[in-house]
Design a protein around this motif. Structure first.
Motif, PDB file in Angstrom:
ATOM      1  N   GLU A   1      31.658  34.956  41.400  1.00  0.00           N
ATOM      2  CA  GLU A   1      30.334  34.526  41.853  1.00  0.00           C
ATOM      3  C   GLU A   1      29.773  35.493  42.884  1.00  0.00           C
ATOM      4  N   SER A   2      30.621  35.983  43.768  1.00  0.00           N
ATOM      5  CA  SER A   2      30.190  36.950  44.776  1.00  0.00           C
ATOM      6  C   SER A   2      29.658  38.219  44.126  1.00  0.00           C
ATOM      7  N   ILE A   3      30.354  38.681  43.091  1.00  0.00           N
ATOM      8  CA  ILE A   3      29.909  39.883  42.365  1.00  0.00           C
ATOM      9  C   ILE A   3      28.572  39.618  41.682  1.00  0.00           C
ATOM     10  N   CYS A   4      28.450  38.465  41.034  1.00  0.00           N
ATOM     11  CA  CYS A   4      27.198  38.117  40.350  1.00  0.00           C
ATOM     12  C   CYS A   4      26.015  38.092  41.311  1.00  0.00           C
ATOM     13  N   ARG A   5      26.272  37.709  42.536  1.00  0.00           N
ATOM     14  CA  ARG A   5      25.194  37.615  43.530  1.00  0.00           C
ATOM     15  C   ARG A   5      24.959  38.935  44.268  1.00  0.00           C
ATOM     16  N   GLY A   6      25.721  39.962  43.882  1.00  0.00           N
ATOM     17  CA  GLY A   6      25.502  41.277  44.460  1.00  0.00           C
ATOM     18  C   GLY A   6      26.261  41.561  45.742  1.00  0.00           C
ATOM     19  N   MET A   7      27.242  40.738  46.054  1.00  0.00           N
ATOM     20  CA  MET A   7      28.017  40.960  47.271  1.00  0.00           C
ATOM     21  C   MET A   7      28.977  42.119  47.052  1.00  0.00           C
ATOM     22  N   SER A   8      29.085  42.970  48.042  1.00  0.00           N
ATOM     23  CA  SER A   8      30.012  44.094  47.942  1.00  0.00           C
ATOM     24  C   SER A   8      31.432  43.624  48.260  1.00  0.00           C
ATOM     25  N   LYS A   9      32.381  44.427  47.822  1.00  0.00           N
ATOM     26  CA  LYS A   9      33.787  44.160  48.114  1.00  0.00           C
ATOM     27  C   LYS A   9      33.994  44.099  49.621  1.00  0.00           C
ATOM     28  N   GLU A  10      33.330  44.995  50.336  1.00  0.00           N
ATOM     29  CA  GLU A  10      33.469  45.046  51.793  1.00  0.00           C
ATOM     30  C   GLU A  10      32.954  43.759  52.442  1.00  0.00           C
ATOM     31  N   GLN A  11      31.811  43.246  51.950  1.00  0.00           N
ATOM     32  CA  GLN A  11      31.271  42.000  52.497  1.00  0.00           C
ATOM     33  C   GLN A  11      32.230  40.838  52.254  1.00  0.00           C
ATOM     34  N   LEU A  12      32.776  40.780  51.050  1.00  0.00           N
ATOM     35  CA  LEU A  12      33.713  39.707  50.712  1.00  0.00           C
ATOM     36  C   LEU A  12      34.969  39.797  51.571  1.00  0.00           C
ATOM     37  N   LEU A  13      35.503  40.983  51.712  1.00  0.00           N
ATOM     38  CA  LEU A  13      36.700  41.161  52.540  1.00  0.00           C
ATOM     39  C   LEU A  13      36.426  40.836  54.000  1.00  0.00           C
ATOM     40  N   GLU A  14      35.222  41.144  54.468  1.00  0.00           N
ATOM     41  CA  GLU A  14      34.855  40.820  55.851  1.00  0.00           C
ATOM     42  C   GLU A  14      34.862  39.310  56.070  1.00  0.00           C
ATOM     43  N   ILE A  15      34.364  38.565  55.093  1.00  0.00           N
ATOM     44  CA  ILE A  15      34.375  37.102  55.195  1.00  0.00           C
ATOM     45  C   ILE A  15      35.810  36.594  55.274  1.00  0.00           C
ATOM     46  N   VAL A  16      36.675  37.108  54.391  1.00  0.00           N
ATOM     47  CA  VAL A  16      38.082  36.695  54.387  1.00  0.00           C
ATOM     48  C   VAL A  16      38.731  37.031  55.731  1.00  0.00           C
ATOM     49  N   GLU A  17      38.484  38.224  56.247  1.00  0.00           N
ATOM     50  CA  GLU A  17      39.060  38.626  57.534  1.00  0.00           C
ATOM     51  C   GLU A  17      38.555  37.727  58.668  1.00  0.00           C
ATOM     52  N   ASN A  18      37.276  37.375  58.640  1.00  0.00           N
ATOM     53  CA  ASN A  18      36.723  36.500  59.675  1.00  0.00           C
ATOM     54  C   ASN A  18      37.351  35.110  59.630  1.00  0.00           C
ATOM     55  N   ILE A  19      37.501  34.557  58.441  1.00  0.00           N
ATOM     56  CA  ILE A  19      38.125  33.238  58.308  1.00  0.00           C
ATOM     57  C   ILE A  19      39.575  33.298  58.774  1.00  0.00           C
ATOM     58  N   TYR A  20      40.281  34.322  58.357  1.00  0.00           N
ATOM     59  CA  TYR A  20      41.678  34.502  58.782  1.00  0.00           C
ATOM     60  C   TYR A  20      41.752  34.575  60.307  1.00  0.00           C
TER      61      TYR A  20
END
Length: 132
Positions: free
Chosen positions: A102-121
């Motif tokens: 879904e993130s890819i479909c919405r145009g989110m970059s790998k870096e943006q997705l990883l940043e979210i994961v890092e922030n939650i962690y």
């Protein structure tokens, strides 16, 4: 222990309970061996059916996060948490795959997705550092 439940959410209450307890353990707010409320007590405290709490506790017990003692009641597993194994990795992949898609479909970059994961962690483990 405070677990925030969204009674209007599409996510079942028992799933929210499971996730809240696991997050409490991960953050250090719940310690190994720490007692949890009884099924009846927690159901009464949060205003849900006791079968909902029982289902959450059963799933947590099956996955090794809690133990149920006749004398002590329900406690966070005193011997530690379940380890990462192939079954766990497969489950994580299956649960993350639609999120990534879904993130890819919405145009989110790998870096943006990883940043979210890092922030939650970081949010979760920050609590762990403060409690030790």
């Amino acid at each position: 222990m405070i677990i925030e439940l969204d009674m209007q959410s599409d996510v079942p209450i028992y799933t929210q309970l499971v996730n809240g307890i696991i997050e409490g353990i991960a953050s250090g707010k719940l310690q190994l061996g720490e007692p949890l409320p009884s099924v009846r007590g927690l159901a009464s405290d949060i205003g849900v059916n006791l079968h909902t709490v029982n289902k959450a506790y059963t799933l947590l017990k099956q996955d090794g996060y809690i133990q149920v003692h006749r004398q002590k009641g329900v406690v966070v597993h005193p011997d530690g948490m379940p380890q990462v194994n192939e079954e766990f990795l497969d489950k994580q992949r299956a649960e993350l795959k639609p999120i990534v898609a879904e993130s890819i479909c919405r145009g989110m970059s790998k870096e943006q997705l990883l940043e979210i994961v890092e922030n939650i962690y970081g949010e979760i483990t920050l609590g762990r550092k403060e409690n030790h």
